[in-house]
Write an enzyme that holds these catalytic residues in place. Structure first.
Site, PDB file in Angstrom:
ATOM      1  N   LEU A   1      -9.898   1.089   3.890  1.00  0.00           N
ATOM      2  CA  LEU A   1      -8.721   1.652   4.547  1.00  0.00           C
ATOM      3  C   LEU A   1      -7.505   0.795   4.242  1.00  0.00           C
ATOM      4  O   LEU A   1      -7.516  -0.413   4.479  1.00  0.00           O
ATOM      5  CB  LEU A   1      -8.952   1.740   6.059  1.00  0.00           C
ATOM      6  CG  LEU A   1     -10.120   2.641   6.490  1.00  0.00           C
ATOM      7  CD1 LEU A   1     -10.364   2.518   7.983  1.00  0.00           C
ATOM      8  CD2 LEU A   1      -9.833   4.092   6.113  1.00  0.00           C
ATOM      9  N   GLU A   2      -6.449   1.426   3.748  1.00  0.00           N
ATOM     10  CA  GLU A   2      -5.274   0.688   3.308  1.00  0.00           C
ATOM     11  C   GLU A   2      -4.017   1.065   4.088  1.00  0.00           C
ATOM     12  O   GLU A   2      -2.907   0.729   3.680  1.00  0.00           O
ATOM     13  CB  GLU A   2      -5.058   0.931   1.808  1.00  0.00           C
ATOM     14  CG  GLU A   2      -6.245   0.475   0.969  1.00  0.00           C
ATOM     15  CD  GLU A   2      -6.085   0.806  -0.508  1.00  0.00           C
ATOM     16  OE1 GLU A   2      -5.007   1.286  -0.885  1.00  0.00           O
ATOM     17  OE2 GLU A   2      -7.042   0.594  -1.271  1.00  0.00           O
ATOM     18  N   HIS A   3      -4.191   1.789   5.192  1.00  0.00           N
ATOM     19  CA  HIS A   3      -3.024   2.226   5.966  1.00  0.00           C
ATOM     20  C   HIS A   3      -2.920   1.487   7.296  1.00  0.00           C
ATOM     21  O   HIS A   3      -2.149   1.870   8.166  1.00  0.00           O
ATOM     22  CB  HIS A   3      -3.115   3.732   6.227  1.00  0.00           C
ATOM     23  CG  HIS A   3      -4.327   4.130   7.016  1.00  0.00           C
ATOM     24  ND1 HIS A   3      -5.567   4.246   6.443  1.00  0.00           N
ATOM     25  CD2 HIS A   3      -4.490   4.412   8.321  1.00  0.00           C
ATOM     26  CE1 HIS A   3      -6.439   4.595   7.373  1.00  0.00           C
ATOM     27  NE2 HIS A   3      -5.811   4.689   8.524  1.00  0.00           N
TER      28      HIS A   3
ATOM     29  N   SER B   1       0.827  -1.202   0.000  1.00  0.00           N
ATOM     30  CA  SER B   1       0.000   0.000   0.000  1.00  0.00           C
ATOM     31  C   SER B   1       0.865   1.256   0.000  1.00  0.00           C
ATOM     32  O   SER B   1       2.085   1.206   0.147  1.00  0.00           O
ATOM     33  CB  SER B   1      -0.921  -0.007   1.227  1.00  0.00           C
ATOM     34  OG  SER B   1      -0.179  -0.104   2.411  1.00  0.00           O
TER      35      SER B   1
END
Length: 548
Positions: free
Chosen positions: A373-375, A138
């Site tokens: 959400l990719e964090h 990511s």
């Protein structure tokens, strides 16, 4: 930009050491920096110091390398540091004339400082410092880069002054849960903070903001400050705005069909066909509006309609949502993407998310939310947030998720744990089978993206890991331009659907049993689908709707 640590400040006084990196806090966009393949951009949130940070997104064979050449003093030693978060992040220096250096950290949900040092060669007058991510991972964020040592005659950034207090704060359009604000810009400001009742509720880079999540028919006081890397101005004069009377519950809308096609609608123009919601292809059953925006309040989300999509007013957008719902579609708000770096890691932020998401459902008529959400996520608090939202929205809530492949390799991952924890209210998980490296299937073998086996063997992990077949969908790009890597032809998507539901058209991997109740498929995005002549939805849509 953050101030130098005390130890560095002492060294500066003694040796005149400086930070020789220019635009080290990204307050001037990407000035002085070069990012590979257009992978870098500056964002207002999250920012470690000041009002901006770098966000760089790996894609395909590009690792999102952002670099700057700095002027150094031959033979001198420099301390290289940067604050990072998000996906895998690397920091290094090359062309040192001695030993090139680098350091890295795996993905992190909070800011973490990377530090190393290098010595310039006896004849070296310039060195390249860089950050980069990793293939298939990511996006990463970086801020407050420091190359601290003797001035190599290239100088350093001048110290900016604290900006003046903003003027001209006025109240614009109001709804039952929001107040729009605008003000005059301030020279030298890189951002603005919005205060409600003396408490900071939002940070923006422009000269307007919409404060959401408010109670109906209630008066609120607002103030604005201007910010830069030097600090924050005094608060502006206060203005009062009153929300409109409540308009009632927009209703849950129709139920999601047994087999459904999900498409993400872009609330921005990135070169794909620009659509209004009314233009979204009829094959799509769930339309995920991309994306909600975060605020300065942890967990809180708002939605800002981008003028680039062509609506004359927010009312037209709301009318299109109502029309899609009347046509039997579900329209949900997606949380994630470029501006949606929402952190839910406490009881307060979980409640802020639930309250603000429900306020958006009330204001716009959304049927629910999509978690993209990719964090990094905190399963315990995200679960609390979704359960609070469900309690307020009721049984009609549409809840979808779009994790990356790495997030669903094990039931012990935070995403998988969240999906299982909210299984009783979860509609579907449409994992992103793209922008990924090779991954393990449920049989323990490694599969490369872009094949039927990659789709079926990885879906098997979710199907055998505790999710119901109706909670599993296959997410792929709508065209070769829709993602950095991982595009598969619609015919291969249909083969994968057949393999999982009927046991036919499989590749080398064939599941031990079939899953006739599989929910369907998802694509990024309806816009890229339109750009490609609707080839994806025209092929995959009817196939999904005719699954057993």
């Amino acid at each position: 930009m953050a101030a130098a640590p005390a130890g560095q400040a002492a060294a500066r006084a003694a040796t005149a050491d400086v930070n020789v990196a220019k635009n080290a806090g990204f307050e001037s966009g990407l000035s002085n920096w070069a990012c590979s393949a257009g992978s870098g951009a500056t964002v207002s949130s999250p920012a470690h110091g000041g009002a901006a940070a770098l966000k760089a997104t790996p894609g395909g064979q590009d690792n999102a390398r952002c670099s700057q050449t700095v002027t150094v003093k031959p033979g001198a030693t420099y301390t290289l540091s940067a604050w990072v978060q998000g996906g895998y992040a690397y920091l290094g220096a090359s062309g040192t004339g001695t030993t090139d250096v680098s350091t890295w950290t795996p993905d992190s949900s909070g800011w973490k400082q990377l530090t190393t040092s290098f010595k310039a060669g006896a004849a070296t007058t310039s060195v390249t410092v860089y950050t980069h991510g990793w293939y298939g991972q990511s996006a990463y964020y970086a801020d407050d880069v420091s190359v601290f040592g003797p001035d190599g005659a290239g100088g350093t950034d001048p110290e900016p002054g604290i900006p003046a207090t903003p003027a001209g704060l006025t109240v614009g359009a109001t709804t039952s849960s929001s107040v729009a604000l605008s003000w005059s810009g301030v020279s030298g400001a890189t951002g603005y903070n919005v205060y409600r009742g003396g408490t900071k509720v939002q940070s923006v880079t422009g000269t307007s903001a919409t404060v959401s999540g408010l109670a109906a028919d209630t008066a609120y006081d607002f103030q604005i400050t201007a910010t830069s890397s030097a600090g924050e101005s005094p608060k502006s004069a206060s203005v009062s705005g009153r929300t409109a009377p409540g308009g009632g519950d927009p209703g849950p809308g129709p139920a999601v069909p047994k087999h459904a096609l999900t498409g993400y609608w872009q609330n921005f123009n990135n070169g794909a066909t620009v659509q209004k919601l009314r233009d979204v292809q009829a094959q799509y059953d769930i339309i995920a509006v991309s994306f909600a925006d975060s605020t300065a309040t942890p967990g809180q989300i708002v939605f800002n309609l981008d003028p680039a999509v062509g609506y004359a007013s927010v009312a037209g957008f709301k009318a299109d949502i109502a029309a899609k719902k009347a046509a039997g579609k579900s329209v949900i708000i997606s949380v994630g993407g470029e501006k949606g770096n929402v952190t839910i890691n406490s009881d307060a932020s979980a409640t802020a998310f639930a309250n603000s998401a429900y306020a958006l459902m009330q204001e716009y008529g959304f049927n629910g939310v999509d978690i993209d959400l990719e964090h990094g996520i905190n399963s315990a608090y995200l679960t609390k947030a979704l359960r609070q939202l469900s309690a307020r929205a009721g049984s009609g809530l549409v809840l979808t998720m779009a994790p990356q492949t790495i997030d669903m390799q094990s039931t012990g991952s935070e995403y998988f744990k969240t999906a299982l924890a909210v299984k009783d209210i979860l509609t579907v998980v449409n994992m992103q089978y793209y922008n990924s490296g090779s991954m393990l299937g449920c049989d323990g073998k490694v599969y490369a993206q872009g094949s039927v086996d990659f789709l079926t063997a990885l879906a098997c992990i979710q199907l055998e890991g505790g999710l119901a077949p109706s909670q599993v969908g296959i997410g792929v790009p709508a065209s070769t331009r829709g993602a950095g890597s991982g595009y598969v032809a619609p015919s291969l998507v249909n083969n994968a659907l057949d393999c999982l539901t009927r046991g036919t058209n499989c590749g080398s991997f064939k599941p031990a049993r079939t899953y006739p109740g599989l929910r369907g498929a998802m694509t990024w995005s309806t816009n890229w689908d339109a750009t490609a002549g609707n080839a994806w939805s025209n092929a995959v849509g009817p196939h999904v709707h005719n699954l057993p």
